[in-house]
Design a protein around this motif. Structure first.
Motif, PDB file in Angstrom:
ATOM      1  N   LEU A  67      11.973  11.113   6.438  1.00 54.94           N
ATOM      2  CA  LEU A  67      11.598   9.958   7.693  1.00 54.94           C
ATOM      3  C   LEU A  67      10.777   9.143   6.992  1.00 54.94           C
ATOM      4  O   LEU A  67       9.647   8.996   7.056  1.00 54.94           O
ATOM      5  CB  LEU A  67      10.810  10.791   8.742  1.00 54.94           C
ATOM      6  CG  LEU A  67      11.763  11.928   9.645  1.00 54.94           C
ATOM      7  CD1 LEU A  67      10.704  12.480  10.419  1.00 54.94           C
ATOM      8  CD2 LEU A  67      13.016  11.215  10.141  1.00 54.94           C
ATOM      9  N   PRO A  68      11.305   8.086   6.299  1.00 57.47           N
ATOM     10  CA  PRO A  68      10.396   6.924   5.669  1.00 57.47           C
ATOM     11  C   PRO A  68      10.337   6.025   6.813  1.00 57.47           C
ATOM     12  O   PRO A  68      10.728   5.659   7.339  1.00 57.47           O
ATOM     13  CB  PRO A  68      11.418   6.474   4.672  1.00 57.47           C
ATOM     14  CG  PRO A  68      12.883   6.402   5.328  1.00 57.47           C
ATOM     15  CD  PRO A  68      12.743   7.718   5.897  1.00 57.47           C
ATOM     16  N   GLN A  69       8.793   5.722   6.615  1.00 59.48           N
ATOM     17  CA  GLN A  69       8.182   4.523   7.528  1.00 59.48           C
ATOM     18  C   GLN A  69       8.477   3.237   6.977  1.00 59.48           C
ATOM     19  O   GLN A  69       8.361   3.026   5.619  1.00 59.48           O
ATOM     20  CB  GLN A  69       6.907   4.636   7.695  1.00 59.48           C
ATOM     21  CG  GLN A  69       6.285   6.286   8.469  1.00 59.48           C
ATOM     22  CD  GLN A  69       6.875   5.785   9.834  1.00 59.48           C
ATOM     23  OE1 GLN A  69       7.374   4.908  10.394  1.00 59.48           O
ATOM     24  NE2 GLN A  69       6.676   7.223  10.565  1.00 59.48           N
ATOM     25  N   PRO A  70       8.785   2.308   7.633  1.00 55.28           N
ATOM     26  CA  PRO A  70       9.158   1.047   7.225  1.00 55.28           C
ATOM     27  C   PRO A  70       7.875  -0.002   6.701  1.00 55.28           C
ATOM     28  O   PRO A  70       7.919  -0.663   5.793  1.00 55.28           O
ATOM     29  CB  PRO A  70       9.793  -0.067   8.266  1.00 55.28           C
ATOM     30  CG  PRO A  70       9.323   0.717   9.516  1.00 55.28           C
ATOM     31  CD  PRO A  70       9.364   2.306   9.118  1.00 55.28           C
ATOM     32  N   VAL A  71       6.770   0.444   7.298  1.00 56.68           N
ATOM     33  CA  VAL A  71       5.279  -0.010   7.006  1.00 56.68           C
ATOM     34  C   VAL A  71       4.548   0.952   7.237  1.00 56.68           C
ATOM     35  O   VAL A  71       4.309   1.841   7.938  1.00 56.68           O
ATOM     36  CB  VAL A  71       5.064  -1.365   7.965  1.00 56.68           C
ATOM     37  CG1 VAL A  71       5.132  -0.895   9.421  1.00 56.68           C
ATOM     38  CG2 VAL A  71       3.788  -2.046   7.562  1.00 56.68           C
ATOM     39  N   ASN A  72       3.311   0.683   6.407  1.00 55.78           N
ATOM     40  CA  ASN A  72       2.058   1.840   5.979  1.00 55.78           C
ATOM     41  C   ASN A  72       1.378   1.808   7.778  1.00 55.78           C
ATOM     42  O   ASN A  72       1.001   0.678   8.293  1.00 55.78           O
ATOM     43  CB  ASN A  72       1.385   1.477   5.147  1.00 55.78           C
ATOM     44  CG  ASN A  72       0.211   2.412   5.048  1.00 55.78           C
ATOM     45  OD1 ASN A  72      -0.894   2.339   5.327  1.00 55.78           O
ATOM     46  ND2 ASN A  72       0.553   3.827   4.665  1.00 55.78           N
ATOM     47  N   GLY A  73       0.869   2.720   8.359  1.00 58.12           N
ATOM     48  CA  GLY A  73       0.553   2.957   9.287  1.00 58.12           C
ATOM     49  C   GLY A  73      -0.873   3.574   9.471  1.00 58.12           C
ATOM     50  O   GLY A  73      -1.457   4.068  10.203  1.00 58.12           O
ATOM     51  N   ILE A  74      -1.437   3.840   8.196  1.00 55.46           N
ATOM     52  CA  ILE A  74      -2.496   4.669   7.847  1.00 55.46           C
ATOM     53  C   ILE A  74      -2.562   5.949   8.505  1.00 55.46           C
ATOM     54  O   ILE A  74      -3.246   6.715   9.027  1.00 55.46           O
ATOM     55  CB  ILE A  74      -3.841   3.830   8.398  1.00 55.46           C
ATOM     56  CG1 ILE A  74      -3.608   2.513   8.141  1.00 55.46           C
ATOM     57  CG2 ILE A  74      -5.057   4.714   7.819  1.00 55.46           C
ATOM     58  CD1 ILE A  74      -4.701   1.836   8.577  1.00 55.46           C
ATOM     59  N   GLY A  75      -1.279   6.704   8.506  1.00 56.14           N
ATOM     60  CA  GLY A  75      -0.875   8.138   8.915  1.00 56.14           C
ATOM     61  C   GLY A  75      -0.761   8.048  10.551  1.00 56.14           C
ATOM     62  O   GLY A  75      -0.181   9.220  10.638  1.00 56.14           O
ATOM     63  N   ALA A  76      -1.147   7.310  11.121  1.00 56.70           N
ATOM     64  CA  ALA A  76      -1.084   7.508  12.738  1.00 56.70           C
ATOM     65  C   ALA A  76       0.502   7.809  13.144  1.00 56.70           C
ATOM     66  O   ALA A  76       0.882   9.041  13.538  1.00 56.70           O
ATOM     67  CB  ALA A  76      -1.499   6.264  13.223  1.00 56.70           C
ATOM     68  N   HIS A  77       1.154   6.938  13.057  1.00 58.15           N
ATOM     69  CA  HIS A  77       2.765   7.155  13.766  1.00 58.15           C
ATOM     70  C   HIS A  77       3.332   7.914  12.862  1.00 58.15           C
ATOM     71  O   HIS A  77       4.489   8.644  13.132  1.00 58.15           O
ATOM     72  CB  HIS A  77       3.314   5.775  13.969  1.00 58.15           C
ATOM     73  CG  HIS A  77       3.318   4.710  12.803  1.00 58.15           C
ATOM     74  ND1 HIS A  77       2.242   3.938  12.841  1.00 58.15           N
ATOM     75  CD2 HIS A  77       4.518   4.612  12.048  1.00 58.15           C
ATOM     76  CE1 HIS A  77       2.569   3.182  11.637  1.00 58.15           C
ATOM     77  NE2 HIS A  77       3.906   3.603  11.438  1.00 58.15           N
ATOM     78  N   ASN A  78       3.282   8.043  11.293  1.00 58.08           N
ATOM     79  CA  ASN A  78       3.945   8.903  10.471  1.00 58.08           C
ATOM     80  C   ASN A  78       3.919  10.239  10.818  1.00 58.08           C
ATOM     81  O   ASN A  78       5.027  10.914  10.818  1.00 58.08           O
ATOM     82  CB  ASN A  78       3.209   8.813   9.031  1.00 58.08           C
ATOM     83  CG  ASN A  78       3.853   9.382   8.032  1.00 58.08           C
ATOM     84  OD1 ASN A  78       5.128   9.153   8.044  1.00 58.08           O
ATOM     85  ND2 ASN A  78       3.268   9.807   7.084  1.00 58.08           N
ATOM     86  N   PHE A  79       2.648  10.918  11.477  1.00 59.50           N
ATOM     87  CA  PHE A  79       2.744  12.090  11.442  1.00 59.50           C
ATOM     88  C   PHE A  79       3.018  12.578  12.827  1.00 59.50           C
ATOM     89  O   PHE A  79       3.553  13.541  13.090  1.00 59.50           O
ATOM     90  CB  PHE A  79       1.014  12.549  11.415  1.00 59.50           C
ATOM     91  CG  PHE A  79       0.601  13.876  11.958  1.00 59.50           C
ATOM     92  CD1 PHE A  79       0.992  14.925  11.176  1.00 59.50           C
ATOM     93  CD2 PHE A  79       0.092  14.425  13.097  1.00 59.50           C
ATOM     94  CE1 PHE A  79       0.993  16.389  11.666  1.00 59.50           C
ATOM     95  CE2 PHE A  79      -0.206  15.536  13.479  1.00 59.50           C
ATOM     96  CZ  PHE A  79       0.261  16.600  12.796  1.00 59.50           C
ATOM     97  N   MET A  80       2.730  11.523  13.727  1.00 56.29           N
ATOM     98  CA  MET A  80       3.456  11.757  15.301  1.00 56.29           C
ATOM     99  C   MET A  80       4.949  11.758  15.188  1.00 56.29           C
ATOM    100  O   MET A  80       5.587  12.353  15.935  1.00 56.29           O
ATOM    101  CB  MET A  80       2.923  10.694  16.003  1.00 56.29           C
ATOM    102  CG  MET A  80       1.228  10.603  16.040  1.00 56.29           C
ATOM    103  SD  MET A  80       0.684  12.321  17.135  1.00 56.29           S
ATOM    104  CE  MET A  80       1.114  11.723  18.684  1.00 56.29           C
TER     105      MET A  80
END
Length: 694
Positions: A67-80
């Protein structure tokens, strides 16, 4: 393993872990189990090669979900986002710079939970590995001493209340009986204490089994959240203390005070270190702030620490001698101030009667509303109050808003707006229950009808209709809340207005603690008195906005009085006439050339500069003729890298020409003629790219 439903899911969050990610994934994928499992790797838009490494592994392993994120979110939505993928019975965790050391770890923990349904959590001893230290040092561990007289403790059996105040487990050791397939509690956020939150949310469902065997390694380095806590607790809690306290307060409410005494000790740990650091640095004002914000916890801290009490007594004698903190604040006077008669006359605005056709009437008539010092304060207050799971922003949005969302740890992601600033509605399918979508009225044009209808149909998604660049009222759009910004569209000193249901509790106090309103008022008056100096005042205006992104306090009486007396219909008509005058000459370069007869109130005329003319050349040439134009106000930076499509070229070429009610037909003719001269290469500055002869 393919097509088999996994009994367990491993969630691995990673960001720039290229030196470690292979070891982490190998340690998970090599587990020897009697059941199927999957590895979910959530990459937060790494830039060091981590993404490429994980992609290669995903091609080789059927049970690896990437699950790659398109933009860095400082961990928030990545973990969720990773947690939302979990549909298995059990869940385990291994961050991208940690690794497991036993191939039988999962089998041992899952087998125990399968055979003991009264247990909900399994964990174990964890080895600490410090970066940049000699390898011959004595090994250190995160562990629980089980050598007790109590047989239960010797067997490694614990209860939830024992795991709150004395937290001795580490994330890489967890295996939970996963209970949140339908979503986490509304208050859960990926604060840096998310591991403790998840642990407690599962520990309350049963007993905890602890294996006194090291089966994983927790890698420690300077990039980790808790590293500073080991170096200097005072500095750590000055930086992270408020988030720490907010987290445990939310946990206390969620469990209805069941673990109140244990949670109190965690909060006092933060307060004690925050106050001690303030005393060491002489920051007395900070101590006052801590005491006011956390009075119910601070009193216990002071009374239980005699030496600290004496230090505070010396530093704040007036607070101790006259009003001890545990007696509460003195009663505030509620009497109405007596009216002053005579003296210097105020601005004689209130003598002008209010207008039934006023902007204020159109925006708020018959609706619930609240007012703030500016639009950013209003928007952030509502988002935070509604506990938004994640907010969707157009890629063309103010960077100040994004920075404030980052600072408050409010998750967000971007949706495209295309080459004409019109969002495609298909992104709405990616939203989840509890999300919010922010739409914007660029240069006064409201969102398209199809987009409004699609958002209105999603009853589980909140809709913020941002009209910061519009004078038009939002009538029956279906939005949950509408945001107005009178500063941006009228040039008044201050103000941000929210219109919608359930807003009464958000109304801030009238006090302007930041001085923002005062500075804005002074700048407005200076612009009014010296209109010829307007260009030189733009930088001052931007400095005030950037320096006070979230000012405290309410809208000023001056702004409110103006809004209640400025007629909307007359302004709208004059602006539409000016738009049409520009469109007659410049339609072939307009952002939306087909919009000949507009049905909205424009705030500016959007013009696409030909590719052969640099934007800076055009703006400079116009400025030399005292014509000031602007762009979309968004600086392209790494935060947006990978999120921009057709908008990227648009941001470089689009400018806004003035067409508001301050100007007449002669002004529009001047603008159009000068633009045409520049486009034909006949500007007073010559042709772009040629040296100017002076």
């Amino acid at each position: 393993m393919k097509n088999k439903t996994p009994l367990l899911s491993i969630v691995m969050i990673t960001y720039n872990h290229a030196p470690y990610i292979k070891e982490a994934m190998e340690s998970c994928l090599s587990q020897e189990t009697s059941f199927p499992f999957e590895l979910i790797v959530c990459d937060d838009a790494s830039t060091d090669g981590t993404t490429e490494i994980v992609s290669q592994y995903a091609e080789k392993h059927d049970n690896l979900v990437f699950l790659p994120q398109p933009v860095n979110g400082i961990g928030a939505h990545n973990f969720m986002d990773g947690l939302r993928q979990v549909r298995s019975k059990y869940i385990a965790f291994c961050e991208g710079d940690d690794y497991w050391t036993s191939p039988h770890k999962l089998e041992k923990q899952v087998r125990f939970l399968e055979e003991n349904p009264d247990f909900s959590v399994s964990c174990h001893k964890v080895e600490l590995k410090f970066e940049n230290r000699p390898g011959d040092e004595k090994k250190q561990y995160i562990y629980k001493d089980c050598s007790a007289d109590d047989e239960r403790i010797r067997q490694g059996i614990f209860y939830a209340d024992e795991a709150v105040a004395n937290y001795y487990f580490q994330t890489s050791s967890y295996v939970f009986r996963w209970r949140f397939r339908d979503g986490l509690p509304h208050w859960f956020r990926k604060w840096m204490l998310y591991d403790h939150a998840l642990f407690m949310l599962h520990a309350v469902e049963g007993k905890i089994k602890y294996f006194d065997e090291a089966m994983s390694v927790w890698r420690r380095n300077e990039t980790g959240y808790s590293w500073l806590q080991n170096i200097d607790k005072g500095i750590f809690f000055q930086k992270e203390g408020y988030g720490w306290i907010r987290f445990y307060q939310e946990m206390d409410k969620f469990f209805s005070g069941r673990f109140h005494l244990q949670i109190r000790e965690r909060i006092l740990l933060a307060l004690r270190n925050m106050v001690e650091n303030c005393l060491e640095t002489g920051n007395i004002a900070r101590i006052k702030k801590i005491a006011e914000d956390h009075q119910e916890w601070f009193l216990k801290l002071v009374k239980d620490n005699a030496s600290l009490f004496e230090a505070v007594k010396l530093a704040l004698p007036e607070k101790i001698t006259h009003t001890p903190p545990w007696m509460g604040k003195p009663e505030e006077k509620t009497e109405e101030p007596q009216k002053i008669i005579g003296g210097i006359m105020e601005l004689d605005l209130l003598s002008i009667p209010e207008n039934a056709d006023s902007i204020w009437s159109h925006w708020t008539k018959g609706k619930e509303y609240v007012c703030f010092a500016n639009a950013f304060s209003a928007l952030i207050a509502w988002v935070y109050h509604r506990r938004i799971r994640r907010i969707w922003l157009p890629v063309v949005v103010s960077p100040i808003l994004v920075e404030e969302l980052d600072r408050l740890w409010i998750p967000y992601c971007f949706y495209p707006v295309g080459k004409d600033l019109t969002p495609p509605i298909d992104f709405i399918a990616s939203t989840k229950p509890g999300d919010a979508v922010l739409t914007q009225a660029y240069f006064g044009r409201p969102p398209e009808k199809k987009l409004c209808e699609a958002l209105s149909e999603r009853k589980d998604v909140l809709w913020i209709d941002d009209r910061s660049a519009s004078l038009e009222p939002a009538n029956n759009t279906g939005a949950d809340v509408v945001l107005y910004n009178p500063v941006a569209v009228l040039g008044v000193p201050d103000g941000g207005i929210l219109v919608g249901e359930g807003l009464t509790g958000l109304q801030p106090s009238p006090a302007d603690k930041s001085g923002f309103i005062t500075m804005r008022r002074e700048l407005t008056l200076e612009c009014f008195e010296n209109p010829s100096n307007r260009a030189n005042l733009v930088m001052q205006e931007q400095k005030i906005e950037i320096g006070n992104p979230l000012p405290g306090g309410n809208i000023s009486r001056l702004t409110l009085g103006l809004l209640q007396r400025i007629p909307l219909s007359d302004i709208a008509k004059r602006r539409q006439i000016n738009w049409r005058l520009l469109h007659e000459s410049l339609s072939q370069w307009a952002l939306c050339p087909e919009e000949h007869a507009i049905n909205f109130t424009p705030t500016a005329y959007p013009l696409l500069i030909p590719e052969n003319i640099p934007t800076v050349f055009l703006s400079t040439a116009l400025k030399k003729k005292n014509i000031l134009c602007g762009g979309l106000g968004m600086n392209l930076n790494e935060k947006y890298k990978g999120t921009l499509g057709e908008e990227s070229e648009l941001l470089k070429r689009l400018i806004h020409l003035p067409c508001d009610h301050r100007y007449d037909a002669g002004d529009m003719l001047t603008i159009a003629n000068e633009i045409l001269l520049i486009f034909c290469g006949k500007s007073h500055l010559g042709v772009p790219g040629t040296r100017i002869k002076i």
